[in-house]
Design a protein around this motif. Structure first.
Motif, PDB file in Angstrom:
ATOM      1  N   ALA A  12       0.743  -1.297  -0.129  1.00 18.50           N
ATOM      2  CA  ALA A  12       0.128   0.069   0.094  1.00 18.50           C
ATOM      3  C   ALA A  12       0.823   1.275   0.022  1.00 18.50           C
ATOM      4  CB  ALA A  12      -0.982   0.061   1.181  1.00 18.50           C
ATOM      5  N   LYS A  13       1.949   1.082   0.811  1.00 21.41           N
ATOM      6  CA  LYS A  13       2.878   2.107   0.732  1.00 21.41           C
ATOM      7  C   LYS A  13       3.135   2.811  -0.561  1.00 21.41           C
ATOM      8  CE  LYS A  13       5.713   5.420   3.001  1.00 21.41           C
ATOM      9  NZ  LYS A  13       5.048   6.306   3.613  1.00 21.41           N
ATOM     10  N   ILE A  14       3.843   1.514  -1.071  1.00 20.53           N
ATOM     11  CA  ILE A  14       4.554   1.828  -2.597  1.00 20.53           C
ATOM     12  C   ILE A  14       3.441   2.383  -3.499  1.00 20.53           C
ATOM     13  CG2 ILE A  14       5.252   0.413  -4.655  1.00 20.53           C
ATOM     14  CD1 ILE A  14       6.191  -1.688  -2.712  1.00 20.53           C
ATOM     15  N   ILE A  15       2.304   2.012  -3.543  1.00 17.09           N
ATOM     16  CA  ILE A  15       1.077   2.316  -4.409  1.00 17.09           C
ATOM     17  C   ILE A  15       0.595   3.861  -4.124  1.00 17.09           C
ATOM     18  CG2 ILE A  15      -1.147   1.925  -4.986  1.00 17.09           C
ATOM     19  CD1 ILE A  15      -0.695  -1.073  -4.601  1.00 17.09           C
ATOM     20  N   TYR A  16       0.309   3.950  -2.891  1.00 16.03           N
ATOM     21  CA  TYR A  16      -0.211   5.541  -2.372  1.00 16.03           C
ATOM     22  C   TYR A  16       0.697   6.425  -2.047  1.00 16.03           C
ATOM     23  CZ  TYR A  16      -4.364   2.532  -2.456  1.00 16.03           C
ATOM     24  OH  TYR A  16      -5.237   1.718  -2.764  1.00 16.03           O
ATOM     25  N   ASP A  17       2.227   6.323  -2.028  1.00 15.63           N
ATOM     26  CA  ASP A  17       2.864   7.497  -1.338  1.00 15.63           C
ATOM     27  C   ASP A  17       4.000   7.577  -2.479  1.00 15.63           C
ATOM     28  OD1 ASP A  17       1.232   7.774   0.539  1.00 15.63           O
ATOM     29  OD2 ASP A  17       2.538   6.476   2.225  1.00 15.63           O
ATOM     30  N   TYR A  48       1.946 -19.239  -0.638  1.00 17.16           N
ATOM     31  CA  TYR A  48       1.712 -18.850  -2.011  1.00 17.16           C
ATOM     32  C   TYR A  48       1.438 -17.392  -2.193  1.00 17.16           C
ATOM     33  CZ  TYR A  48      -0.065 -18.650  -6.763  1.00 17.16           C
ATOM     34  OH  TYR A  48      -0.107 -18.446  -7.918  1.00 17.16           O
ATOM     35  N   ASP A  49       0.784 -16.676  -1.124  1.00 23.44           N
ATOM     36  CA  ASP A  49       0.287 -15.530  -1.239  1.00 23.44           C
ATOM     37  C   ASP A  49       1.256 -14.407  -0.922  1.00 23.44           C
ATOM     38  OD1 ASP A  49       0.086 -16.462   1.253  1.00 23.44           O
ATOM     39  OD2 ASP A  49      -1.368 -14.813   2.124  1.00 23.44           O
ATOM     40  N   ILE A  50       2.449 -15.081  -0.111  1.00 22.03           N
ATOM     41  CA  ILE A  50       3.447 -14.144   0.065  1.00 22.03           C
ATOM     42  C   ILE A  50       4.258 -14.135  -1.205  1.00 22.03           C
ATOM     43  CG2 ILE A  50       5.699 -13.967   1.300  1.00 22.03           C
ATOM     44  CD1 ILE A  50       3.582 -13.550   3.329  1.00 22.03           C
ATOM     45  N   ASP A  51       4.404 -15.384  -1.881  1.00 20.93           N
ATOM     46  CA  ASP A  51       5.188 -15.217  -3.102  1.00 20.93           C
ATOM     47  C   ASP A  51       4.599 -14.216  -4.093  1.00 20.93           C
ATOM     48  OD1 ASP A  51       7.355 -16.848  -3.256  1.00 20.93           O
ATOM     49  OD2 ASP A  51       6.284 -18.553  -4.317  1.00 20.93           O
ATOM     50  N   ILE A  52       3.198 -14.164  -4.197  1.00 17.92           N
ATOM     51  CA  ILE A  52       2.511 -13.307  -5.106  1.00 17.92           C
ATOM     52  C   ILE A  52       2.738 -11.910  -4.664  1.00 17.92           C
ATOM     53  CG2 ILE A  52       0.276 -12.452  -5.724  1.00 17.92           C
ATOM     54  CD1 ILE A  52       0.926 -14.973  -6.944  1.00 17.92           C
ATOM     55  N   MET A  53       2.686 -11.503  -3.408  1.00 16.53           N
ATOM     56  CA  MET A  53       3.240 -10.269  -2.763  1.00 16.53           C
ATOM     57  C   MET A  53       4.645  -9.925  -3.266  1.00 16.53           C
ATOM     58  SD  MET A  53       1.634 -10.131   1.058  1.00 16.53           S
ATOM     59  CE  MET A  53      -0.013 -10.984   1.462  1.00 16.53           C
ATOM     60  N   VAL A  54       5.632 -10.548  -2.891  1.00 21.33           N
ATOM     61  CA  VAL A  54       6.949 -10.322  -3.398  1.00 21.33           C
ATOM     62  C   VAL A  54       7.089 -10.122  -4.933  1.00 21.33           C
ATOM     63  CG1 VAL A  54       9.165 -11.482  -3.890  1.00 21.33           C
ATOM     64  CG2 VAL A  54       7.968 -11.985  -1.638  1.00 21.33           C
ATOM     65  N   ASP A  55       6.330 -10.694  -5.641  1.00 23.23           N
ATOM     66  CA  ASP A  55       6.096 -10.503  -7.208  1.00 23.23           C
ATOM     67  C   ASP A  55       5.653  -9.276  -7.337  1.00 23.23           C
ATOM     68  OD1 ASP A  55       7.641 -13.019  -7.823  1.00 23.23           O
ATOM     69  OD2 ASP A  55       5.637 -13.880  -8.493  1.00 23.23           O
ATOM     70  N   THR A  56       4.572  -8.927  -6.763  1.00 25.40           N
ATOM     71  CA  THR A  56       3.908  -7.379  -6.736  1.00 25.40           C
ATOM     72  C   THR A  56       4.936  -6.394  -6.630  1.00 25.40           C
ATOM     73  OG1 THR A  56       1.916  -8.658  -6.283  1.00 25.40           O
ATOM     74  CG2 THR A  56       2.024  -6.214  -6.035  1.00 25.40           C
ATOM     75  N   HIS A  81       8.088  -6.498  -6.402  1.00 27.78           N
ATOM     76  CA  HIS A  81       9.102  -6.269  -7.669  1.00 27.78           C
ATOM     77  C   HIS A  81       8.828  -5.711  -8.810  1.00 27.78           C
ATOM     78  CE1 HIS A  81      12.496  -8.510  -6.005  1.00 27.78           C
ATOM     79  NE2 HIS A  81      12.124  -9.484  -5.683  1.00 27.78           N
ATOM     80  N   ARG A  82       7.581  -6.011  -9.105  1.00 27.19           N
ATOM     81  CA  ARG A  82       6.908  -5.191 -10.321  1.00 27.19           C
ATOM     82  C   ARG A  82       6.491  -3.698 -10.087  1.00 27.19           C
ATOM     83  NH1 ARG A  82       4.118 -10.048 -10.665  1.00 27.19           N
ATOM     84  NH2 ARG A  82       2.369  -9.011  -9.953  1.00 27.19           N
ATOM     85  N   LEU A  83       6.190  -3.629  -9.076  1.00 31.13           N
ATOM     86  CA  LEU A  83       5.678  -1.858  -8.587  1.00 31.13           C
ATOM     87  C   LEU A  83       7.175  -1.253  -8.453  1.00 31.13           C
ATOM     88  CD1 LEU A  83       2.894  -2.549  -5.826  1.00 31.13           C
ATOM     89  CD2 LEU A  83       2.682  -1.556  -8.075  1.00 31.13           C
ATOM     90  N   ILE A  84       8.246  -1.670  -8.097  1.00 33.30           N
ATOM     91  CA  ILE A  84       9.476  -1.113  -7.804  1.00 33.30           C
ATOM     92  C   ILE A  84       9.931  -0.853  -9.304  1.00 33.30           C
ATOM     93  CG2 ILE A  84      11.887  -1.210  -6.860  1.00 33.30           C
ATOM     94  CD1 ILE A  84       9.554  -0.224  -4.798  1.00 33.30           C
ATOM     95  N   SER A  85      10.100  -2.025 -10.030  1.00 29.62           N
ATOM     96  CA  SER A  85      10.816  -1.784 -11.362  1.00 29.62           C
ATOM     97  C   SER A  85       9.882  -0.810 -12.341  1.00 29.62           C
ATOM     98  CB  SER A  85      10.789  -3.264 -11.928  1.00 29.62           C
ATOM     99  OG  SER A  85       9.673  -3.662 -12.217  1.00 29.62           O
TER     100      SER A  85
END
Length: 185
Positions: free
Chosen positions: A76-81, A109-117, A119-123
C-alpha cells in the motif's frame, strides 16, 4: 557475482535492514504501521538466524499473519505514497529477506505473489522515474533551443509581421502581387 556466499549476503542485508528500522526516518515513513513492520522484520530475521544455526523453525499462525499484514502495508505504501530513496532501500532489503524467509521457512503462496507484486511495482516505478528524468532533460534542451534566436530568425519574424500587416490591410505583399492586381484592373 560479488563472490560472497548467500549467508554473507543475508547477514549484510540483515544488518542494513535492522539499521533502517531503527532510524527515525522509518517511523516517519510508516507512521502508525511502523511497529507492525518492525515486528515482521524481527520475526523473519529471528527465523532465518535460527535456520543458519541449523535449528528447525516452525512459524506460528500469528507470526505468519504479522508478516502478511506488514507486507500488505508495504505494498500500500508503494502504491499510494512517493517512493523516497530511504523507502526504496528499505523495500529492496525487506523484499529480499521476505523472499528468503518464505522460500526457506514459512512458504505461503500469497507471500510469493506479494513479493512478485513488490518487485513489479518497484521496477515500474524506476522505469517511470527514468522516463521523467529523460523528459526533464528534453524539456530543458527544447527550452534552450527556443531561447536561441540567430539573426536570420529575427529577420524572418520581422518579415512575417510586415507581410501579415499588409495582408490584413488588403495591400499587395510583394511585387508579384502588386503586378497581378494592376493587370487585373
Amino acid at each position: 557475482m560479488s563472490g560472497r556466499t548467500p549467508q554473507q549476503m543475508y547477514l549484510n542485508a540483515k544488518s542494513r535492514l535492522l539499521k533502517l528500522i531503527s532510524s527515525p526516518e522509518f517511523g516517519y515513513e510508516f507512521g502508525r504501521f511502523s511497529d507492525m513492520i518492525r515486528q515482521s522484520v524481527r520475526v523473519m530475521i529471528k527465523h532465518l538466524d535460527e535456520l543458519i544455526r541449523e535449528r528447525r523453525v516452525e512459524p506460528t499462525d500469528r507470526e505468519r499473519s504479522i508478516i502478511a499484514s506488514a507486507t500488505n502495508r508495504v505494498i500500500a505504501k508503494i502504491i499510494y505514497d512517493p517512493i523516497t530513496p530511504f523507502l526504496r532501500e528499505f523495500i529492496t532489503l525487506y523484499v529480499e529477506v521476505l523472499k528468503n524467509w518464505n522460500a526457506q521457512i514459512g512458504y505461503q503462496y500469497d507471500i510469493d505473489i506479494m513479493v512478485d507484486t513488490i518487485h513489479r511495482l518497484i521496477s515500474q516505478h524506476m522505469t517511470l522515474m527514468d522516463a521523467v528524468n529523460v523528459m526533464k532533460q528534453l524539456i530543458k534542451r527544447v527550452e534552450d533551443i527556443l531561447k536561441y534566436e540567430p539573426p536570420a530568425f529575427t529577420l524572418a519574424r520581422h518579415y512575417l509581421e510586415v507581410i501579415q500587416k499588409k495582408f490584413d490591410k488588403g495591400e499587395p505583399i510583394n511585387e508579384y502581387e502588386r503586378a497581378k492586381r494592376e493587370s487585373s484592373k
